[in-house]
Design a protein around this motif. Structure first.
Motif, PDB file in Angstrom:
ATOM      1  N   CYS A   1      11.206  -4.532   0.810  1.00  0.00           N
ATOM      2  CA  CYS A   1      12.085  -3.414   1.184  1.00  0.00           C
ATOM      3  C   CYS A   1      11.485  -2.570   2.294  1.00  0.00           C
ATOM      4  O   CYS A   1      12.204  -1.858   2.974  1.00  0.00           O
ATOM      5  N   ARG A   2      10.207  -2.617   2.491  1.00  0.00           N
ATOM      6  CA  ARG A   2       9.465  -1.887   3.551  1.00  0.00           C
ATOM      7  C   ARG A   2       9.513  -0.368   3.388  1.00  0.00           C
ATOM      8  O   ARG A   2       9.211   0.368   4.313  1.00  0.00           O
ATOM      9  N   MET A   3       9.948   0.090   2.231  1.00  0.00           N
ATOM     10  CA  MET A   3      10.061   1.533   2.021  1.00  0.00           C
ATOM     11  C   MET A   3       8.692   2.149   1.758  1.00  0.00           C
ATOM     12  O   MET A   3       8.457   3.298   2.087  1.00  0.00           O
ATOM     13  N   CYS A   4       7.784   1.381   1.177  1.00  0.00           N
ATOM     14  CA  CYS A   4       6.510   1.972   0.761  1.00  0.00           C
ATOM     15  C   CYS A   4       5.422   1.805   1.821  1.00  0.00           C
ATOM     16  O   CYS A   4       4.242   1.923   1.512  1.00  0.00           O
ATOM     17  N   LEU A   5       5.808   1.514   3.069  1.00  0.00           N
ATOM     18  CA  LEU A   5       4.784   1.350   4.107  1.00  0.00           C
ATOM     19  C   LEU A   5       4.003   2.650   4.280  1.00  0.00           C
ATOM     20  O   LEU A   5       4.575   3.717   4.392  1.00  0.00           O
ATOM     21  N   ILE A   6       2.685   2.497   4.303  1.00  0.00           N
ATOM     22  CA  ILE A   6       1.822   3.668   4.444  1.00  0.00           C
ATOM     23  C   ILE A   6       0.665   3.313   5.381  1.00  0.00           C
ATOM     24  O   ILE A   6       0.458   2.149   5.719  1.00  0.00           O
ATOM     25  N   GLU A   7      -0.080   4.335   5.761  1.00  0.00           N
ATOM     26  CA  GLU A   7      -1.292   4.087   6.549  1.00  0.00           C
ATOM     27  C   GLU A   7      -2.458   4.010   5.581  1.00  0.00           C
ATOM     28  O   GLU A   7      -2.546   4.799   4.634  1.00  0.00           O
ATOM     29  N   THR A   8      -3.326   3.051   5.827  1.00  0.00           N
ATOM     30  CA  THR A   8      -4.464   2.942   4.920  1.00  0.00           C
ATOM     31  C   THR A   8      -5.727   2.628   5.715  1.00  0.00           C
ATOM     32  O   THR A   8      -5.670   2.206   6.872  1.00  0.00           O
ATOM     33  N   GLY A   9      -6.842   2.860   5.087  1.00  0.00           N
ATOM     34  CA  GLY A   9      -8.115   2.617   5.771  1.00  0.00           C
ATOM     35  C   GLY A   9      -9.233   2.543   4.759  1.00  0.00           C
ATOM     36  O   GLY A   9      -9.006   2.635   3.554  1.00  0.00           O
ATOM     37  N   GLN A  10     -10.442   2.348   5.255  1.00  0.00           N
ATOM     38  CA  GLN A  10     -11.585   2.210   4.373  1.00  0.00           C
ATOM     39  C   GLN A  10     -12.688   3.151   4.826  1.00  0.00           C
ATOM     40  O   GLN A  10     -13.041   3.184   6.004  1.00  0.00           O
ATOM     41  N   LYS A  11     -13.184   3.902   3.871  1.00  0.00           N
ATOM     42  CA  LYS A  11     -14.271   4.822   4.215  1.00  0.00           C
ATOM     43  C   LYS A  11     -15.594   4.078   4.098  1.00  0.00           C
ATOM     44  O   LYS A  11     -15.857   3.430   3.081  1.00  0.00           O
ATOM     45  N   ASN A  12     -16.392   4.145   5.147  1.00  0.00           N
ATOM     46  CA  ASN A  12     -17.702   3.513   5.112  1.00  0.00           C
ATOM     47  C   ASN A  12     -18.635   4.383   4.281  1.00  0.00           C
ATOM     48  O   ASN A  12     -18.828   5.562   4.573  1.00  0.00           O
TER      49      ASN A  12
END
Lengths: 570, 184
Positions: free
Chosen positions: A47-58
């Motif tokens: 559905c593409r509704m839950c697209l979010i930005e994500t990343g990883q903390k070093n």
């Protein structure tokens, strides 16, 4: 302990938990909207509704490396150091345009759509959509199609989340539904001549986030915002599904499952959901009846109670306690069974306690993911058994009771019925005919009730509160939803009056007493929580923390939002 | 506020002079007004209408909030789609609808029964505002009488007949509202 950062807020999750971004954000109190994801189904991220930005903390440098593109929150597992951003302009723009895209094909016929008021598209549009719908191209055309006995499809309202398709493949296991055609022509359908007729079919109506799949039985019966939900437990089998009864003006309109990881998870069967006509059946027993010379006479409650007390006492005094028996139905709650047993054992320690007939129908029906419709068609066999065992270690069964009746042992019998389906026949009734005092407590007329000396109108599960213990020893509390039918009294009230207790019967006040007296129920002394308590294993999951459990709204409904706005204005 | 607050101005009743004490001037003042009206009425300049032979005039009957009517569409069918918005908006809870699947191809839902208790109604016009298809409207019919309470409970047929009675004098306020009709 893994630490996740959601919109700048740190949230801790357990090491053994496998959560996706939606669930992790939910822990932080942040809502990520979604249509196609469901905690009980596989992930498709369509559905593409839950697209979010994500990343990883070093961990060493503390520097955050973000993934350049938006990722679906439902498909992205979180681990220690994961950073989730749900409120950036990029994420918001995506949510708005996903909604806009859905609305290109959506008829927006909310006024006549049954889902309006609990529609995810409606609510999400208010919370995450554009201010105004930009597309204005498609008027409504009704495209109704019956997919099965309980399922009606309105194809043009569909948002193609494919939850229903996955449900029939993964949970009910018969795969009746599929997506036909491709691209913008895609639609949900069945193979011609193969309707959706599995025993869990009603669940696809709940799963549908919009009004594309509607319950045929509930269609146009009631607008959802008029109904009041009441937490209850289904009594149609010993699985004891947690349900919600939706009622308006004392009429039960529909039953929906309530998430409970210990019993039914998200689902319930069609039998429990749809076969509840007995609750407002016109032939229900509405008043107290007393056998006169040749026919029944009407009687009022206080007179009947006094008369029954006197008759039973007389029997004990003149014939001895051995001649009276109480048949305790497996449809009674724990509290009620306790009160009845206590009353009878108070009359005479020699009084016999009998476990009512246990209705069994065929074999257990086990579905792909473990959901089971049990053959034992009563909610509280286990609870009643434990109560009986406490008062009388070798309680009788219904068949033994009838055999003893043949041997003319009984002079007085208190028979509780309360079965949704027919539970006795003329033959049974003839066998107990030689008992001089027959008190029958039931809500529907039966051959046994017709032979009775006293008929006391009891109530169905929807009209009373109390606790049931399911096949696995899980005790669950219910709340009453409807007022008792006509002059019927709540069963617990009848027993409480008989026992000479004062005032209104309150199951929550009786439970501590039961817990103090019967060791099996000791854990429920301070009340039974939402998800129930497992009295056998002593461990259960809480529906609150285990997962995003609900199949209904994960966000405030429009009604709540609207009332908030009104409060701000005034 | 205290009685001795400096902001309070105490006003004393003026003492009447001897003319005042004879009450002549006030009587003359009063009679002048009466006589003025008497001569005006004699000339025919009155507000009173001889109801029911004579009907009062409204400034704008289109915004008057009188008896409800249920509008019909081009084919003479009830326009209502049984969405319950009026019943939801109604502060007096006087609207009772039973919705069901419509017998027509181009419509999905329609009211099997639509009942307004006109005695309970407070004529606020919220139902009219809530209606997404402009099916319910308030007419300028104001002289609502009945011999019993039952007579004042208007069902669908009665509300549609109010439409037939009033449509010539009061056209539908909007032509829109095809939430459940084919084509807009």
């Amino acid at each position: 302990m893994a630490v996740i950062t959601v919109d700048g807020r740190d949230v801790q999750i357990g090491d053994d938990e496998k959560l996706n971004c939606i669930q992790a954000a939910d822990r932080a109190g942040v809502t990520i909207p979604f249509y196609c994801w469901h905690p009980g189904l596989s992930v498709v991220a369509s559905c593409r509704m839950c697209l979010i930005e994500t990343g990883q903390k070093n961990k060493d440098t503390g520097k955050v490396e973000m993934v350049p593109k938006l990722v679906p929150g439902c498909q992205t597992p979180v681990k220690d150091g994961t950073v989730i951003i749900t409120n950036s302009p990029k994420v918001k723009a995506n949510q708005q345009f996903v909604q806009e895209g859905i609305l290109l094909d959506h008829p927006v016929d909310c006024p006549i759509c049954d889902q309006a008021g609990e529609c995810w598209l409606q609510d999400y549009y208010f919370n995450f959509g554009h201010k105004e719908r930009q597309a204005d191209i498609k008027p409504f055309t009704s495209d109704r199609k019956e997919l099965g006995e309980h399922v009606t499809l309105f194809a043009d309202r569909c948002v193609m989340c494919s939850r229903c398709v996955r449900f029939t493949r993964e949970v009910s296991g018969e795969a009746e539904l599929q997506v036909i055609n491709r691209g913008s022509h895609a639609a949900i359908d069945i193979f011609p001549g193969f309707p959706i007729d599995n025993h869990l079919s009603g669940n696809v109506n709940d799963l549908c986030p919009v009004g594309a799949l509607c319950s045929s039985d509930f269609l146009y019966q009631q607008r959802v915002w008029f109904m009041e939900p009441h937490d209850s437990v289904c009594v149609k089998c010993s699985t004891g599904c947690s349900v919600q009864l939706h009622e308006n003006h004392d009429k039960l309109y529909r039953i929906q499952p309530r998430f409970n990881p210990n019993a039914n998870e998200w689902w319930m069967c069609d039998k429990g959901r749809f076969e509840n006509q007995y609750i407002d059946a016109p032939e229900r027993i509405g008043g107290v009846k007393r056998r006169g010379r040749d026919q029944f006479e009407n009687c009022d409650w206080p007179a009947a109670i006094t008369e029954i007390q006197r008759c039973l006492q007389d029997l004990v005094t003149h014939q001895g306690g051995k001649t009276i028996a109480a048949v305790v139905s497996p449809f009674l709650t724990v509290e009620e069974a306790y009160l009845l047993c206590k009353y009878f054992k108070g009359l005479s320690p020699e009084a016999t306690l009998v476990l009512g007939k246990i209705p069994v129908d065929g074999q257990d029906e086990v579905f792909a993911k473990g959901f089971t419709i049990r053959a034992e068609k009563c909610p509280n066999r286990r609870g009643v058994e434990e109560v009986l065992r406490h008062f009388q270690a070798d309680f009788m069964t219904w068949d033994q009771f009838l055999a003893q009746a043949d041997a003319k042992r009984w002079k007085g019998a208190y028979i509780t019925g309360l079965y949704p389906e027919t539970w006795n026949d003329e033959a049974d009734a003839n066998r107990i005919d030689n008992i001089s005092l027959k008190i029958v407590q039931d809500f529907s007329p039966s051959p046994i009730a017709r032979k009775a000396t006293f008929v006391l109108p009891g109530v169905t599960f929807a009209e009373k509160g109390g606790c049931y213990v399911n096949h696995a020893g899980l005790i669950q509390a219910t709340d009453w939803a409807l007022k008792p039918f006509e002059a019927a009294h709540i069963d617990g009230q009848i027993f409480s009056d008989l026992a000479g207790r004062r005032g209104l019967y309150q199951p929550t006040a009786i439970m501590p007493e039961v817990a103090a007296e019967i060791p099996f129920f000791a854990r429920s002394a301070s009340g039974v929580p939402d998800g129930g308590l497992n009295l056998v294993t002593g461990s259960e999951k809480s529906p609150r923390t285990s997962q995003l459990g609900t199949v209904t709204h994960p966000i405030p409904t429009f009604r709540t939002v609207a009332s908030d706005m009104l409060e701000v204005e005034s | 506020m205290q009685a001795n607050d400096p902001n309070i101005q105490w006003v004393e009743e003026p003492q009447l002079g001897w003319t005042g004490r004879m009450y002549l001037t006030p009587i003359i003042d009063g009679l002048t007004i009466t006589l003025n009206h008497f001569f005006k009425a004699a000339k025919g300049d009155t507000f009173t209408v001889q109801f029911p032979e004579e009907r009062p005039k409204f400034g704008n009957p289109l915004i008057y909030r009188g008896v409800h009517r249920l509008n019909k569409d081009d084919e003479g069918r009830v326009k209502c789609v049984a969405c319950f918005m009026c019943a939801t908006a109604c502060p007096a809870h006087c609207i009772d609808i039973v919705g069901t699947q419509s017998p027509w191809e181009d419509r999905e839902k329609y009211p099997q029964s639509f009942v307004i208790d006109e005695l309970r109604c407070i004529f606020c016009g919220m139902c009219e505002e809530a209606c997404p298809v402009d099916a319910i409207e308030l007419t300028s019919m104001f002289d609502l009488t009945g011999a019993s309470r039952e007579e004042m409970i208007f069902d669908k047929e009665k509300l549609l007949s109010v439409y037939d009675q009033t449509i010539a004098a009061e056209p539908m306020k909007s032509k829109g509202g095809h939430a459940a009709g084919k084509g807009a």
